[in-house]
Design an enzyme around this catalytic site. Structure first.
Site, short mmCIF file in Angstrom:
data_model
loop_
_atom_site.label_atom_id
_atom_site.label_comp_id
_atom_site.label_asym_id
_atom_site.label_seq_id
_atom_site.Cartn_x
_atom_site.Cartn_y
_atom_site.Cartn_z
N ALA A 106 0.80 -1.23 0.00
CA ALA A 106 0.00 0.00 0.00
C ALA A 106 0.84 1.28 0.00
CB ALA A 106 -1.00 0.02 1.14
N ALA A 107 2.13 1.21 -0.24
CA ALA A 107 2.96 2.41 -0.29
C ALA A 107 2.50 3.34 -1.41
CB ALA A 107 4.43 2.05 -0.46
N GLY A 108 2.24 2.79 -2.58
CA GLY A 108 1.77 3.59 -3.71
C GLY A 108 0.40 4.19 -3.45
N ASP A 109 -0.48 3.41 -2.83
CA ASP A 109 -1.81 3.92 -2.48
C ASP A 109 -1.70 5.06 -1.49
OD1 ASP A 109 -2.97 1.97 -4.10
OD2 ASP A 109 -3.14 0.55 -2.44
#
Length: 99
Positions: free
Chosen positions: A75-78
């Site tokens: 979820a880093a990109g989210d």
């Protein structure tokens, strides 16, 4: 993809959309140009612990990644995209602190 204002692929996703494997800043700029040619107004590419890069046809900006002790990258990109969206909605200049 015409009409998309912001698009934030990581380097792997970017290769799927552009065919460009990112190994250098020149590769990143080439990929950003390809994304723009598809109609995306403000593409950004996230490059993990290295940096993020942006190019809108006239302005090229990058931001080195902040060093953190990451527990995981799920979820880093989210999280990045959500934070970017909040800054845009709040009218904050997300480009200003960039070099």
């Amino acid at each position: 993809m015409r009409g998309v204002n912001y698009f934030t692929p990581n380097e792997i996703e970017c290769r799927l959309y552009t065919g460009v494997e990112i190994r250098s800043t020149d590769d990143t700029l080439r990929a950003l140009n390809v994304l723009q040619s598809k109609g995306i107004l403000d593409p950004l590419i996230t490059l993990g612990e290295k940096r993020i890069e942006y190019f809108n046809g006239t302005e090229h900006a990058y931001k080195e990644a902040r060093k953190v002790a990451a527990v995981g990258t799920a979820a880093a990109g989210d999280t990045f995209s959500g934070t970017l969206a909040e800054m845009i909605i709040a009218g904050k200049s997300w480009m200003k602190p960039w070099t």
